[in-house]
Design a protein around this motif. Sequence first.
Motif, PDB file in Angstrom:
ATOM      1  N   CYS A 159       6.904  -4.479  -6.447  1.00  0.00           N
ATOM      2  CA  CYS A 159       5.634  -4.965  -5.902  1.00  0.00           C
ATOM      3  C   CYS A 159       4.435  -4.601  -6.765  1.00  0.00           C
ATOM      4  CB  CYS A 159       5.387  -4.348  -4.523  1.00  0.00           C
ATOM      5  SG  CYS A 159       6.217  -5.198  -3.204  1.00  0.00           S
ATOM      6  N   LEU A 160       4.547  -3.508  -7.498  1.00  0.00           N
ATOM      7  CA  LEU A 160       3.390  -2.971  -8.215  1.00  0.00           C
ATOM      8  C   LEU A 160       3.254  -3.500  -9.630  1.00  0.00           C
ATOM      9  CD1 LEU A 160       3.520   0.781  -7.126  1.00  0.00           C
ATOM     10  CD2 LEU A 160       2.429  -1.150  -5.992  1.00  0.00           C
ATOM     11  N   GLN A 161       4.162  -4.333 -10.085  1.00  0.00           N
ATOM     12  CA  GLN A 161       4.063  -4.823 -11.453  1.00  0.00           C
ATOM     13  C   GLN A 161       2.725  -5.529 -11.663  1.00  0.00           C
ATOM     14  OE1 GLN A 161       7.564  -7.055 -12.582  1.00  0.00           O
ATOM     15  NE2 GLN A 161       8.911  -5.361 -12.157  1.00  0.00           N
ATOM     16  N   PRO A 162       2.046  -5.273 -12.786  1.00  0.00           N
ATOM     17  CA  PRO A 162       2.555  -4.652 -14.017  1.00  0.00           C
ATOM     18  C   PRO A 162       2.504  -3.124 -14.051  1.00  0.00           C
ATOM     19  CG  PRO A 162       0.324  -5.397 -14.362  1.00  0.00           C
ATOM     20  CD  PRO A 162       0.689  -5.810 -12.967  1.00  0.00           C
ATOM     21  N   LEU A 163       2.098  -2.475 -12.951  1.00  0.00           N
ATOM     22  CA  LEU A 163       2.149  -1.013 -12.908  1.00  0.00           C
ATOM     23  C   LEU A 163       3.594  -0.539 -12.928  1.00  0.00           C
ATOM     24  CD1 LEU A 163      -0.249   0.584 -10.254  1.00  0.00           C
ATOM     25  CD2 LEU A 163      -0.196   0.991 -12.700  1.00  0.00           C
ATOM     26  N   LYS A 164       3.845   0.555 -13.593  1.00  0.00           N
ATOM     27  CA  LYS A 164       5.176   1.150 -13.567  1.00  0.00           C
ATOM     28  C   LYS A 164       5.349   1.920 -12.274  1.00  0.00           C
ATOM     29  CE  LYS A 164       8.359   4.098 -16.149  1.00  0.00           C
ATOM     30  NZ  LYS A 164       8.572   4.889 -17.379  1.00  0.00           N
ATOM     31  N   PHE A 165       6.519   1.757 -11.636  1.00  0.00           N
ATOM     32  CA  PHE A 165       6.812   2.524 -10.429  1.00  0.00           C
ATOM     33  C   PHE A 165       7.213   3.931 -10.854  1.00  0.00           C
ATOM     34  CE2 PHE A 165       9.213   3.920  -6.714  1.00  0.00           C
ATOM     35  CZ  PHE A 165       8.377   3.497  -5.693  1.00  0.00           C
ATOM     36  N   CYS A 166       6.355   4.904 -10.585  1.00  0.00           N
ATOM     37  CA  CYS A 166       6.543   6.254 -11.126  1.00  0.00           C
ATOM     38  C   CYS A 166       7.262   7.208 -10.185  1.00  0.00           C
ATOM     39  CB  CYS A 166       5.185   6.856 -11.500  1.00  0.00           C
ATOM     40  SG  CYS A 166       4.349   5.965 -12.819  1.00  0.00           S
ATOM     41  N   CYS A 167       7.569   6.771  -8.971  1.00  0.00           N
ATOM     42  CA  CYS A 167       8.282   7.637  -8.021  1.00  0.00           C
ATOM     43  C   CYS A 167       9.790   7.436  -8.166  1.00  0.00           C
ATOM     44  CB  CYS A 167       7.860   7.323  -6.588  1.00  0.00           C
ATOM     45  SG  CYS A 167       6.113   7.600  -6.268  1.00  0.00           S
ATOM     46  N   ASP A 168      10.535   8.298  -7.515  1.00  0.00           N
ATOM     47  CA  ASP A 168      11.984   8.149  -7.485  1.00  0.00           C
ATOM     48  C   ASP A 168      12.341   7.030  -6.513  1.00  0.00           C
ATOM     49  OD1 ASP A 168      14.656   8.566  -7.874  1.00  0.00           O
ATOM     50  OD2 ASP A 168      14.703  10.606  -7.063  1.00  0.00           O
ATOM     51  N   PHE A 169      13.449   6.355  -6.749  1.00  0.00           N
ATOM     52  CA  PHE A 169      13.943   5.348  -5.801  1.00  0.00           C
ATOM     53  C   PHE A 169      15.453   5.265  -5.922  1.00  0.00           C
ATOM     54  CE2 PHE A 169      13.131   3.122  -9.739  1.00  0.00           C
ATOM     55  CZ  PHE A 169      14.144   2.195  -9.859  1.00  0.00           C
ATOM     56  N   ARG A 207       5.122 -13.533  -5.398  1.00  0.00           N
ATOM     57  CA  ARG A 207       4.983 -12.665  -6.570  1.00  0.00           C
ATOM     58  C   ARG A 207       3.574 -12.768  -7.160  1.00  0.00           C
ATOM     59  NH1 ARG A 207       9.268 -14.101  -8.737  1.00  0.00           N
ATOM     60  NH2 ARG A 207      10.550 -12.327  -8.129  1.00  0.00           N
ATOM     61  N   GLN A 208       3.027 -13.986  -7.173  1.00  0.00           N
ATOM     62  CA  GLN A 208       1.671 -14.186  -7.695  1.00  0.00           C
ATOM     63  C   GLN A 208       0.648 -13.450  -6.822  1.00  0.00           C
ATOM     64  OE1 GLN A 208       1.047 -15.660 -10.542  1.00  0.00           O
ATOM     65  NE2 GLN A 208      -1.174 -15.410 -10.465  1.00  0.00           N
ATOM     66  N   HIS A 209       0.841 -13.504  -5.513  1.00  0.00           N
ATOM     67  CA  HIS A 209      -0.067 -12.801  -4.593  1.00  0.00           C
ATOM     68  C   HIS A 209      -0.053 -11.296  -4.851  1.00  0.00           C
ATOM     69  CE1 HIS A 209      -2.026 -11.567  -0.847  1.00  0.00           C
ATOM     70  NE2 HIS A 209      -1.027 -10.720  -0.685  1.00  0.00           N
ATOM     71  N   LEU A 210       1.140 -10.718  -4.979  1.00  0.00           N
ATOM     72  CA  LEU A 210       1.256  -9.276  -5.208  1.00  0.00           C
ATOM     73  C   LEU A 210       0.721  -8.892  -6.581  1.00  0.00           C
ATOM     74  CD1 LEU A 210       4.807  -8.765  -3.655  1.00  0.00           C
ATOM     75  CD2 LEU A 210       2.650  -7.929  -2.719  1.00  0.00           C
ATOM     76  N   GLU A 230       0.828  -1.208   0.000  1.00  0.00           N
ATOM     77  CA  GLU A 230       0.000   0.000   0.000  1.00  0.00           C
ATOM     78  C   GLU A 230       0.866   1.263   0.000  1.00  0.00           C
ATOM     79  OE1 GLU A 230      -3.226   0.355   2.740  1.00  0.00           O
ATOM     80  OE2 GLU A 230      -3.861  -1.726   2.500  1.00  0.00           O
ATOM     81  N   LEU A 231       1.932   1.257   0.789  1.00  0.00           N
ATOM     82  CA  LEU A 231       2.817   2.430   0.830  1.00  0.00           C
ATOM     83  C   LEU A 231       3.447   2.682  -0.534  1.00  0.00           C
ATOM     84  CD1 LEU A 231       4.635   1.955   4.278  1.00  0.00           C
ATOM     85  CD2 LEU A 231       2.778   3.537   3.731  1.00  0.00           C
ATOM     86  N   MET A 232       3.827   1.604  -1.226  1.00  0.00           N
ATOM     87  CA  MET A 232       4.394   1.751  -2.566  1.00  0.00           C
ATOM     88  C   MET A 232       3.331   2.248  -3.547  1.00  0.00           C
ATOM     89  SD  MET A 232       7.596   1.004  -2.309  1.00  0.00           S
ATOM     90  CE  MET A 232       7.429   1.774  -0.686  1.00  0.00           C
ATOM     91  N   LEU A 233       2.131   1.680  -3.462  1.00  0.00           N
ATOM     92  CA  LEU A 233       1.037   2.070  -4.354  1.00  0.00           C
ATOM     93  C   LEU A 233       0.723   3.557  -4.221  1.00  0.00           C
ATOM     94  CD1 LEU A 233      -1.237   0.917  -6.300  1.00  0.00           C
ATOM     95  CD2 LEU A 233      -2.683   0.863  -4.257  1.00  0.00           C
TER      96      LEU A 233
END
Length: 568
Positions: free
Chosen positions: A278-288, A400-403, A250-253
């Motif tokens: 964790c968010l795949q297939p969403l692209k992680f759009c924040c800086d890291f 990975r399947q759960h996420l 949730e924090l990543m989302l």
Amino acid sequence: MRISKELGGPIRRQYMGSQRDAGSRRGPGEMATVVGHGTSADLVYPSDFQLTDKEKSSICYLSFPDSHSGCLGDTQFSFRMRQCGGQRSPWHADDRPYNGGAPVALQREPAHYLGYVYFRQVKDSSVRRGYFQKSLVLVSRLPFVRLFQSLLSLIAPEYFDKLAPCLEAVCNEIDQWPAPVPGQTLNLPVMGVVIQVRIPSRVDKLESKPPKPCDQENLLPAPVVLSSVHELDLFRCFQPVLTHVQTLWELMLLGEPLVVLAPSPDVSSEMVLALTSCLQPLKFCCDFRPYFTIHDSEFKELTTRTQAPPNVVLGVTNPFFIKTLQHWPHVLRIGEPKMSGDLPKQVKLKKPSRLKTLDTKPGLYTSYTAHLHRDKSLLKRLLKGVQKKRPWDVQSALLRQHLLELTQSFIIPLEHYMASLMPLQKSITPWKTPPQIRPFRQEDFLRSLEHAGPQLTCILKGDWLGLYRRFFKSPHFDGWYRQRHKEMAQRLEALHLEAICEANIETWMQDKSEVEVVDLVLKLREKLVRAQSHQLPVKEATLQRAQLYIETVIGSLPKDLQAVLCPP
């Protein structure tokens, strides 16, 4: 080290420990600089690769563990740094062909470099400070962490023994590697070994296990087959935080600022990369930043107290950051990894007020309350796997399947609502400007959840509405919406081009002025150029018909206009 112009232009670089006094940094982990050259690079491959002084300095600092890590032996980790402005190297080629076919999470970084480090520190009485220290760094704009770490594990040990001649020979081999094409399996020869790996494609079926590479094609020697170019051992990375995986998801989302304080750069970088995946297939759009130090050129910018913490995930090893980043809302401190057969002690949720300087115990320090109820069945399955000594790759696949299913359950309602904003195909006519995509109205979407929400695909209960409302304020919603809107606009334009190509153009031209006919030629040409540069999803037959239409229209015009539109 350049893997090839097409593969994103990784660079190989050697950094060595200097004899310079490093102030408060003492012992074998002292601040590393380049022998006799301050913070400059000893070796750079390819020679035409240009780095600014700030980039060179950042790479030097980021390629060495700080004095608090005490890394002995060989350590592999990664970092991510912002590119500076100015003219770039020749291998910054057109990214569109690759990015167009790659999953959004694996597209080339447009404004950052990714660094993959192989660091060696061993006792050596012949060195003044008693330790041999070197780092070999591979820099790329591709997030292929598994491939590049595997490559470094082959090259670095040999290089530390034989130095530059070995490096140059390897470079010549790697320069012959083919370009990465999404969906293709590559055989990559290096140092007598063939690495076989499949480049993921955005049309791959989303599942916990990627498609297997193709047959070995009677290759000699038999290839080293990598199951993935990028996936980490997720179960190993998340072992100490399994009870809080959903909270972290949730924090990543929501793009929340998070500090990961780890005992070493390898633990830090793997945890940050695991979190951002964790968010795949969403692209992680924040800086890291998988590994970040107090010497980073962006240290002041990212740690300032004069404004709210930025949307960034920082991986650090220096306890000094506990004091510096006490105002951040979420801090994850993890201890030394335990390699026993049992599940390590899980970190506890703690209030940020319990953060103490230097001696803070492992834990997730946050005031955040998760919107969704915890999936206890997942933890039971993973614990059962530990007891039965289930292979870690199987455990990682379960996690990975759960996420993946959790992210898909969250995104599918958004995708369905977004698709409903697309104009109907029957409303697209050849000789009128196509209708606009309707605006995204958050309240309309939230009302749609009652009959088309995540409850259709996910058993988890909780405040889904509250999670969506917070998601709307995050960089990930903005990134997702912009990408989807762009794709829909391109699809709309492609449908319009198809409609034109299916119409009877000679009938249309009968009552049109020369100005209107010339305007059609110019617009068709513009659409054709965009389609041919992979910006519009149209079939080859449509492109050929559009070109034929242009020739037909121009042929109907007076000779003087034909000369203007088709100069010799």
